[in-house]
Scaffold this active site. Structure first.
Site, PDB file in Angstrom:
ATOM      1  N   HIS A 133       0.861  -1.177   0.000  1.00 50.25           N
ATOM      2  CA  HIS A 133       0.000   0.000   0.000  1.00 50.25           C
ATOM      3  C   HIS A 133       0.902   1.232   0.000  1.00 50.25           C
ATOM      4  CE1 HIS A 133      -3.070  -2.879   1.336  1.00 50.25           C
ATOM      5  NE2 HIS A 133      -3.998  -1.964   1.120  1.00 50.25           N
ATOM      6  N   GLU A 196      -5.727  -4.932  -6.417  1.00 52.13           N
ATOM      7  CA  GLU A 196      -7.090  -4.403  -6.631  1.00 52.13           C
ATOM      8  C   GLU A 196      -7.094  -3.294  -7.681  1.00 52.13           C
ATOM      9  OE1 GLU A 196      -8.557  -3.546  -2.657  1.00 52.13           O
ATOM     10  OE2 GLU A 196      -8.298  -5.636  -2.044  1.00 52.13           O
ATOM     11  N   TRP A 201     -10.216   2.958  -5.649  1.00 47.80           N
ATOM     12  CA  TRP A 201      -9.877   3.557  -4.347  1.00 47.80           C
ATOM     13  C   TRP A 201      -8.391   3.815  -4.130  1.00 47.80           C
ATOM     14  CZ3 TRP A 201     -13.071  -0.671  -5.188  1.00 47.80           C
ATOM     15  CH2 TRP A 201     -12.477  -1.925  -5.142  1.00 47.80           C
ATOM     16  N   TYR A 268     -14.469  -9.780  -0.924  1.00 47.39           N
ATOM     17  CA  TYR A 268     -14.930 -10.007   0.451  1.00 47.39           C
ATOM     18  C   TYR A 268     -16.434 -10.217   0.469  1.00 47.39           C
ATOM     19  CZ  TYR A 268     -10.370  -8.466   2.136  1.00 47.39           C
ATOM     20  OH  TYR A 268      -9.034  -8.372   2.409  1.00 47.39           O
ATOM     21  N   GLU A 305      -7.093 -12.253  -1.532  1.00 41.29           N
ATOM     22  CA  GLU A 305      -7.613 -11.672  -0.279  1.00 41.29           C
ATOM     23  C   GLU A 305      -9.087 -11.980  -0.236  1.00 41.29           C
ATOM     24  OE1 GLU A 305      -7.358  -7.450   0.629  1.00 41.29           O
ATOM     25  OE2 GLU A 305      -5.351  -7.384  -0.208  1.00 41.29           O
TER      26      GLU A 305
HETATM   27  C1  BMA Z   1      -7.165  -2.660   4.945  1.00 41.72           C
HETATM   28  C2  BMA Z   1      -7.413  -2.528   6.430  1.00 41.72           C
HETATM   29  C3  BMA Z   1      -6.571  -1.380   6.933  1.00 41.72           C
HETATM   30  C4  BMA Z   1      -5.106  -1.602   6.570  1.00 41.72           C
HETATM   31  C5  BMA Z   1      -4.930  -1.901   5.090  1.00 41.72           C
HETATM   32  C6  BMA Z   1      -3.511  -2.264   4.734  1.00 41.72           C
HETATM   33  O1  BMA Z   1      -7.953  -3.647   4.395  1.00 41.72           O
HETATM   34  O2  BMA Z   1      -7.056  -3.712   7.102  1.00 41.72           O
HETATM   35  O3  BMA Z   1      -6.713  -1.284   8.326  1.00 41.72           O
HETATM   36  O4  BMA Z   1      -4.328  -0.487   6.908  1.00 41.72           O
HETATM   37  O5  BMA Z   1      -5.783  -2.948   4.728  1.00 41.72           O
HETATM   38  O6  BMA Z   1      -3.050  -3.404   5.397  1.00 41.72           O
END
Ligand code: BMA
Length: 386
Positions: A133, A196, A201, A268, A305
């Site tokens: 991220h 993703e 987003w 999810y 995921e």
């Molecule tokens: C998201 C959440 C956040 C997290 C991010 C990166 O889905 O779990 O809290 O910071 O992933 O791991």
């Protein structure tokens, strides 16, 4: 060779009594991943994953060894192990923050500890996957969640933030190269950058760049890590969100067969499985689509995921997740992290069961199935050797 000898040899060959070349054993042909100079452990992992997918799917969990619901940084602990007596087969880790040389990632995990956990999981025979991220090239405030148009274009070769992007990759390369097993060998990693990517987003998502820009970003990233930084312990995972309905949609931003090893998506569940079978049907359908693509392109597959936050249904694992995967021969399924109470979200944030959770018994049933592979199963496969 005269005809008679040739016929005899042919018969013996059919009976499996001689090798194709009598003077030496038949060389085992190994397929090479996107990185043709990958380390031997990485090549072995790539080839072995293809075989193992025929037996079952590996179970993975994000940040599994670092923390769980109501605990943090206890050596050897894992919510999965507390419940099932075994570790996951796949460990997910996250590099967000590393690009700016931070000591901890965006979820507070110190990179120093992460390195140690990665080594532990690998030494036990498990598989490591890593997401990233990365903060927006337009500024750190929004983190990865910046949807301003032009972010990707700004870091491509020749653009204003290209040097910045290279400095990020330098940090990543250092980290990947620092992952070492006990013999000094580089630990192979399934790297899942720009995850993703078909969503809307993150700063690398569909709404911020054109498919061509995304493909150049992917190609440059891989080139830079592999050729400039000499990182040769990565398999590359293309990972969309769960919003595609056709193979074309899934592949719209696919950068190319030569630079991808695994294809996957994230999805999810939010609705009530007692009232709706949408999740099961949709995941099953989408796994069907990516399995077809994988067969055509000779790639690995994963549900990279998934989960249902707080697992509010006792039989979710056997009645929902298992059915969603169905007969598809995927490499792994990974559940997202067990944060526990999240101050920022003001709720419990976890996706895997912990000791005392209502889905514990169902998870044990799931664990005991022949086709769900946890660490004890996967250790036997010796994924990193011939
Ligand atoms: C998201 C959440 C956040 C997290 C991010 C990166 O889905 O779990 O809290 O910071 O992933 O791991």
């Amino acid at each position: 060779m005269n005809r008679y000898v040739s016929n005899i040899k042919h018969l013996l060959l059919l009976a499996g009594l001689v090798g194709a070349n009598c003077s030496s054993a038949r060389p085992v042909t190994k397929e090479l991943p996107a990185d043709k100079n990958a380390t031997s452990q990485t090549i072995n992992l790539y080839n072995n994953l293809k075989k193992v997918a025929q037996k079952g799917f590996m179970f993975g969990h994000q940040d599994d060894l670092a923390y769980g619901v109501n605990w943090k940084y206890e050596n050897g602990r894992s919510d999965i192990k507390d419940v099932a007596g075994d570790y996951p087969a796949v460990y997910g880790w996250e590099l967000g923050g590393l690009e700016a040389n931070a000591e901890k990632n965006i979820d507070g995990v110190p990179f120093k500890k992460m390195r140690q956990y990665i080594k532990e999981g690998y030494e036990r025979g498990g598989v490591i996957t890593i997401s990233w991220h990365a903060r927006s090239p337009f500024g750190a405030e929004k983190g990865a969640w910046d949807t301003t148009h032009g972010t990707v274009a700004s870091i491509l070769p020749g653009a204003a933030n290209h040097q910045l992007y290279k400095s990020w990759l330098d940090e990543l390369a250092k980290f990947f190269l620092s992952l070492k097993g006990s013999q000094g060998e580089a630990i192979p990693v399934l790297f899942r950058p720009f995850h993703e990517l078909t969503g809307n987003w993150f700063w690398w998502c569909r709404n911020t760049c054109t498919p061509e820009q995304f493909k150049v970003l992917w190609r440059f990233t891989l080139y830079y890590l592999r050729e400039e930084k000499k990182v040769h312990n990565l398999l590359y995972v293309y990972n969309t969100s769960g919003d595609f309905k056709t193979k074309g949609e899934f592949l719209e931003r696919y950068p190319g067969d030569d630079i991808v090893d695994m294809i996957s998506f994230d999805s999810y569940q939010y609705d009530d499985p007692a009232k709706s079978d949408w999740f099961v049907k949709n995941i099953n359908f989408q796994l069907g689509l990516i399995s077809e693509i994988a067969a055509e392109k000779n790639k690995l597959t994963a549900l990279a995921e998934t989960g249902y936050e707080q697992i509010p249904f006792a039989n979710w694992f056997t009645e929902t997740l298992l059915k969603a995967i169905g007969e598809h021969k995927i490499s792994y399924v990974l559940l997202w992290r067990n944060h526990g109470y999240n101050e920022w979200m003001k709720k419990m944030h976890y996706y895997a069961p912990y000791k005392g959770h209502g889905s514990e018994l169902d998870f044990l049933k799931f664990y005991q199935l022949d086709n769900t592979l946890f660490e004890k199963d996967i250790a036997k496969e010796k994924l990193y050797t011939d």
